[in-house]
Design a protein around this motif. Structure first.
Motif, PDB file in Angstrom:
ATOM      1  N   SER A   9      62.638  81.439 102.987  1.00 57.18           N
ATOM      2  CA  SER A   9      63.258  80.446 102.187  1.00 57.18           C
ATOM      3  C   SER A   9      62.495  78.990 101.907  1.00 57.18           C
ATOM      4  N   VAL A  10      61.196  79.170 101.717  1.00 59.99           N
ATOM      5  CA  VAL A  10      60.364  78.056 101.598  1.00 59.99           C
ATOM      6  C   VAL A  10      59.779  78.428 100.156  1.00 59.99           C
ATOM      7  N   GLU A  11      60.132  77.017  99.175  1.00 55.80           N
ATOM      8  CA  GLU A  11      59.745  76.958  97.858  1.00 55.80           C
ATOM      9  C   GLU A  11      58.289  76.791  97.891  1.00 55.80           C
ATOM     10  N   ALA A  12      57.527  77.716  97.094  1.00 55.38           N
ATOM     11  CA  ALA A  12      56.134  77.732  97.103  1.00 55.38           C
ATOM     12  C   ALA A  12      55.535  77.959  95.611  1.00 55.38           C
ATOM     13  N   TRP A  13      54.420  77.429  95.418  1.00 59.47           N
ATOM     14  CA  TRP A  13      53.767  77.430  94.188  1.00 59.47           C
ATOM     15  C   TRP A  13      52.316  77.483  94.160  1.00 59.47           C
ATOM     16  N   ILE A  14      51.794  78.504  93.325  1.00 59.87           N
ATOM     17  CA  ILE A  14      50.090  78.167  93.200  1.00 59.87           C
ATOM     18  C   ILE A  14      49.841  77.009  92.411  1.00 59.87           C
ATOM     19  N   VAL A  15      49.192  76.015  93.256  1.00 57.41           N
ATOM     20  CA  VAL A  15      49.059  74.631  92.462  1.00 57.41           C
ATOM     21  C   VAL A  15      47.658  74.465  92.188  1.00 57.41           C
ATOM     22  N   GLY A  16      46.629  75.355  92.313  1.00 57.94           N
ATOM     23  CA  GLY A  16      45.311  75.095  92.146  1.00 57.94           C
ATOM     24  C   GLY A  16      44.542  76.167  92.898  1.00 57.94           C
ATOM     25  N   ASP A  17      43.092  75.977  92.768  1.00 55.59           N
ATOM     26  CA  ASP A  17      42.231  76.844  93.271  1.00 55.59           C
ATOM     27  C   ASP A  17      40.927  75.936  94.005  1.00 55.59           C
ATOM     28  N   VAL A  18      40.182  76.661  94.881  1.00 53.92           N
ATOM     29  CA  VAL A  18      39.166  75.926  95.499  1.00 53.92           C
ATOM     30  C   VAL A  18      37.805  76.061  94.360  1.00 53.92           C
ATOM     31  N   VAL A  19      37.000  75.054  94.160  1.00 49.72           N
ATOM     32  CA  VAL A  19      35.920  74.978  93.472  1.00 49.72           C
ATOM     33  C   VAL A  19      34.752  74.416  94.075  1.00 49.72           C
ATOM     34  N   VAL A  78      49.868  71.887 101.664  1.00 51.18           N
ATOM     35  CA  VAL A  78      49.113  72.788 100.626  1.00 51.18           C
ATOM     36  C   VAL A  78      48.393  73.849 101.977  1.00 51.18           C
ATOM     37  N   VAL A  79      48.582  74.892 101.358  1.00 51.12           N
ATOM     38  CA  VAL A  79      48.085  76.289 102.285  1.00 51.12           C
ATOM     39  C   VAL A  79      47.197  76.812 101.233  1.00 51.12           C
ATOM     40  N   ILE A  80      45.759  76.865 101.960  1.00 53.29           N
ATOM     41  CA  ILE A  80      44.692  77.604 101.542  1.00 53.29           C
ATOM     42  C   ILE A  80      44.509  79.010 101.800  1.00 53.29           C
ATOM     43  N   VAL A  81      44.502  79.832 100.793  1.00 54.46           N
ATOM     44  CA  VAL A  81      44.483  81.062 101.251  1.00 54.46           C
ATOM     45  C   VAL A  81      43.455  81.819 100.182  1.00 54.46           C
ATOM     46  N   ALA A  82      42.877  82.710 100.517  1.00 52.99           N
ATOM     47  CA  ALA A  82      41.953  83.713  99.635  1.00 52.99           C
ATOM     48  C   ALA A  82      42.822  83.993  98.341  1.00 52.99           C
ATOM     49  N   PRO A  83      42.215  84.226  97.293  1.00 46.62           N
ATOM     50  CA  PRO A  83      42.951  84.474  96.030  1.00 46.62           C
ATOM     51  C   PRO A  83      43.667  85.912  96.188  1.00 46.62           C
ATOM     52  N   GLU A  84      43.114  86.773  96.809  1.00 40.02           N
ATOM     53  CA  GLU A  84      43.814  87.975  96.955  1.00 40.02           C
ATOM     54  C   GLU A  84      44.987  88.113  98.065  1.00 40.02           C
ATOM     55  N   ALA A  85      45.091  86.978  98.713  1.00 42.35           N
ATOM     56  CA  ALA A  85      45.921  86.855  99.852  1.00 42.35           C
ATOM     57  C   ALA A  85      47.283  86.008  99.343  1.00 42.35           C
ATOM     58  N   ALA A  86      47.124  85.386  97.906  1.00 42.35           N
ATOM     59  CA  ALA A  86      48.133  84.539  97.557  1.00 42.35           C
ATOM     60  C   ALA A  86      49.538  85.097  97.376  1.00 42.35           C
ATOM     61  N   GLY A  87      49.558  86.417  96.614  1.00 43.71           N
ATOM     62  CA  GLY A  87      50.905  86.995  96.262  1.00 43.71           C
ATOM     63  C   GLY A  87      51.456  87.354  97.830  1.00 43.71           C
ATOM     64  N   THR A  88      50.723  87.736  98.856  1.00 44.51           N
ATOM     65  CA  THR A  88      51.507  88.224 100.159  1.00 44.51           C
ATOM     66  C   THR A  88      51.791  86.959 100.650  1.00 44.51           C
ATOM     67  N   ALA A  89      51.209  85.789 100.634  1.00 46.17           N
ATOM     68  CA  ALA A  89      51.415  84.427 101.218  1.00 46.17           C
ATOM     69  C   ALA A  89      52.731  83.821 100.589  1.00 46.17           C
ATOM     70  N   LEU A  90      53.033  83.982  99.287  1.00 49.16           N
ATOM     71  CA  LEU A  90      54.025  83.517  98.655  1.00 49.16           C
ATOM     72  C   LEU A  90      55.258  84.277  98.992  1.00 49.16           C
TER      73      LEU A  90
END
Length: 105
Positions: free
Chosen positions: A68-78, A49-61
């Protein structure tokens, strides 16, 4: 997934947001384990799991997809409501607020 976070923060993961690997299904079938037990014991096949700021998620993905790394947004920080409360919860994410997942081509 919550270990790198401060104690007043936790994670909310949506198990429907990543595919459970077939080997996890095999473990479940052989051991008589339900999906929730597989997630609790083996993280449901969620390897890293890689935790990034919500605004950085698209760039990270996008970066991971280019690598060539499969990745998904699987959750959020609460926030954790009180000391000693669980720092990991499973819940469905609101599809309107979740960034779409990218898959390596």
């Amino acid at each position: 997934a919550a270990r790198p976070l401060p104690v007043d923060l936790g994670v909310r993961l949506d198990p429907g947001r990543w595919p459970m690997p077939s080997v996890m299904r095999l473990f479940g079938a052989l051991g008589g384990l339900e999906d929730d037990e597989l997630r609790a014991t083996f993280n449901g096949g969620l390897g890293m799991v890689v935790i990034v700021a919500p605004e950085a998620a698209g760039t990270a993905l996008a970066f991971l997809a280019e690598s060539s790394v499969e990745a998904w947004i699987v959750g959020d920080v609460v926030g954790v409501p009180e000391p000693g409360a669980p720092r990991y919860v499973e819940a469905s994410l609101d599809p309107a607020s979740a960034t779409p997942a990218y898959r390596a081509g």
